[in-house]
Design a protein around this motif. Sequence first.
Motif, PDB file in Angstrom:
ATOM      1  N   LEU A 151     -26.868 -10.256   6.639  1.00 37.73           N
ATOM      2  CA  LEU A 151     -26.585  -9.164   5.707  1.00 37.73           C
ATOM      3  C   LEU A 151     -27.364  -9.332   4.411  1.00 37.73           C
ATOM      4  CD1 LEU A 151     -24.636  -6.664   5.868  1.00 37.73           C
ATOM      5  CD2 LEU A 151     -24.396  -8.320   7.720  1.00 37.73           C
ATOM      6  N   GLY A 152     -27.517 -10.580   3.957  1.00 38.58           N
ATOM      7  CA  GLY A 152     -28.253 -10.815   2.716  1.00 38.58           C
ATOM      8  C   GLY A 152     -29.704 -10.404   2.821  1.00 38.58           C
ATOM      9  N   ALA A 181     -32.406 -13.105  -0.429  1.00 37.13           N
ATOM     10  CA  ALA A 181     -31.207 -13.501   0.318  1.00 37.13           C
ATOM     11  C   ALA A 181     -30.717 -14.860  -0.164  1.00 37.13           C
ATOM     12  CB  ALA A 181     -31.505 -13.537   1.814  1.00 37.13           C
ATOM     13  N   GLY A 182     -31.654 -15.779  -0.418  1.00 39.29           N
ATOM     14  CA  GLY A 182     -31.275 -17.083  -0.943  1.00 39.29           C
ATOM     15  C   GLY A 182     -30.623 -16.972  -2.313  1.00 39.29           C
ATOM     16  N   THR A 232     -38.719 -21.283   4.725  1.00 35.34           N
ATOM     17  CA  THR A 232     -37.731 -22.214   4.181  1.00 35.34           C
ATOM     18  C   THR A 232     -37.895 -22.344   2.675  1.00 35.34           C
ATOM     19  OG1 THR A 232     -37.708 -23.449   6.260  1.00 35.34           O
ATOM     20  CG2 THR A 232     -36.855 -24.579   4.313  1.00 35.34           C
ATOM     21  N   GLU A 233     -39.152 -22.477   2.230  1.00 35.93           N
ATOM     22  CA  GLU A 233     -39.408 -22.611   0.798  1.00 35.93           C
ATOM     23  C   GLU A 233     -38.957 -21.368   0.039  1.00 35.93           C
ATOM     24  OE1 GLU A 233     -41.182 -22.337  -3.020  1.00 35.93           O
ATOM     25  OE2 GLU A 233     -41.756 -21.030  -1.352  1.00 35.93           O
ATOM     26  N   SER A 234     -39.218 -20.183   0.590  1.00 38.32           N
ATOM     27  CA  SER A 234     -38.838 -18.939  -0.085  1.00 38.32           C
ATOM     28  C   SER A 234     -37.323 -18.815  -0.209  1.00 38.32           C
ATOM     29  CB  SER A 234     -39.400 -17.733   0.673  1.00 38.32           C
ATOM     30  OG  SER A 234     -40.805 -17.695   0.592  1.00 38.32           O
ATOM     31  N   PHE A 235     -36.614 -19.079   0.890  1.00 36.52           N
ATOM     32  CA  PHE A 235     -35.160 -18.966   0.865  1.00 36.52           C
ATOM     33  C   PHE A 235     -34.545 -19.932  -0.140  1.00 36.52           C
ATOM     34  CE2 PHE A 235     -30.964 -20.334   2.228  1.00 36.52           C
ATOM     35  CZ  PHE A 235     -30.296 -19.130   2.392  1.00 36.52           C
ATOM     36  N   PHE A 236     -34.936 -21.195  -0.078  1.00 36.14           N
ATOM     37  CA  PHE A 236     -34.302 -22.181  -0.949  1.00 36.14           C
ATOM     38  C   PHE A 236     -34.792 -22.085  -2.393  1.00 36.14           C
ATOM     39  CE2 PHE A 236     -32.966 -24.026   3.067  1.00 36.14           C
ATOM     40  CZ  PHE A 236     -31.654 -24.354   2.758  1.00 36.14           C
ATOM     41  N   LYS A 241     -33.004 -21.245  -7.626  1.00 33.32           N
ATOM     42  CA  LYS A 241     -33.488 -20.756  -8.923  1.00 33.32           C
ATOM     43  C   LYS A 241     -33.143 -19.303  -9.198  1.00 33.32           C
ATOM     44  CE  LYS A 241     -37.351 -24.021  -8.899  1.00 33.32           C
ATOM     45  NZ  LYS A 241     -38.831 -24.168  -8.980  1.00 33.32           N
ATOM     46  N   SER A 242     -32.440 -18.650  -8.284  1.00 29.79           N
ATOM     47  CA  SER A 242     -31.998 -17.275  -8.439  1.00 29.79           C
ATOM     48  C   SER A 242     -33.169 -16.294  -8.391  1.00 29.79           C
ATOM     49  CB  SER A 242     -31.188 -17.109  -9.727  1.00 29.79           C
ATOM     50  OG  SER A 242     -30.547 -15.842  -9.758  1.00 29.79           O
ATOM     51  N   LEU A 243     -32.913 -15.053  -8.788  1.00 28.12           N
ATOM     52  CA  LEU A 243     -33.882 -13.972  -8.615  1.00 28.12           C
ATOM     53  C   LEU A 243     -35.139 -14.145  -9.456  1.00 28.12           C
ATOM     54  CD1 LEU A 243     -31.413 -10.956  -8.559  1.00 28.12           C
ATOM     55  CD2 LEU A 243     -32.699 -11.884  -6.615  1.00 28.12           C
ATOM     56  N   ALA A 244     -35.065 -14.941 -10.509  1.00 24.41           N
ATOM     57  CA  ALA A 244     -36.246 -15.171 -11.341  1.00 24.41           C
ATOM     58  C   ALA A 244     -37.380 -15.786 -10.538  1.00 24.41           C
ATOM     59  CB  ALA A 244     -35.889 -16.077 -12.518  1.00 24.41           C
TER      60      ALA A 244
END
Length: 249
Positions: A151-152, A181-182, A232-236, A241-244
């Motif tokens: 869903l995310g 999503a992360g 993996t890098e993008s999600f985590f 670090k949130s949306l920034a």
Amino acid sequence: MTTRVGRRPRSSLAGLLVALVAAAGCVVGGVSEPEGQQPEPPRPGGGSSPGAEQTRADGTTSVAEFRQDVADAQSIAERYWAAQFRASGQRFRPIRRIIPYQRAGEVSCGGQPLPRNNAVYCSAGDFIAYDVNWSVAAFRQVGDAFVFYLLGHEYAHGIQARLGIRYSYTIQQELQADCMAGAYLGDSVRAKALRLADGDLEEFREGLLAVGDAPDQPWFAEGAHGTAEQRTESFFRGYEKSLAACDLG
């Protein structure tokens, strides 16, 4: 409302690929199963219908739990994105509908029939649709965390549409949706709207490693999603670090 993502026995997310399909008037971003792979068959004594009552050994009804997790993931995503839009002075419109389907072609996006073993965001109708039999099978195999990632990621495609984000290459759109999503999951955990059980983060990591593109997939090809390492890098990156960290501008 506090929602807990419980832990089930470990299993691979292999085959749960994220795709962006362009059609006339329709942008579809989804999680799908590659051709030739089928969802886990129903357990003996139970039907494959989403209405079938199949009780797990722990006493819960798995389909009912799946439905509740979908509702919880949708509710948390709506509250999360409403807060983000409000903080930036923008009006938020929730995604119009979330539609389960059972048969190929039962739901269409801009005239394009949706296939089985898939979950997508359709910009033409502003809805998320998912094959309920495939999704429930993946939920049983992977666990609750699958639903919140699913869903995310799809909600992230809806947010991209609302912000007018459309990259030249599929891989850019998909890696950004993974990051978003992360961020949604990480920020929700930090805000105590969502509580992960021990080992859930490792399951996310193992799953993301399983959904990367094949080594011979060109990064610029239509439908490319990124290598296992990139995803993996993008999600985590978003989770930590949130949306920034997601290049939303």
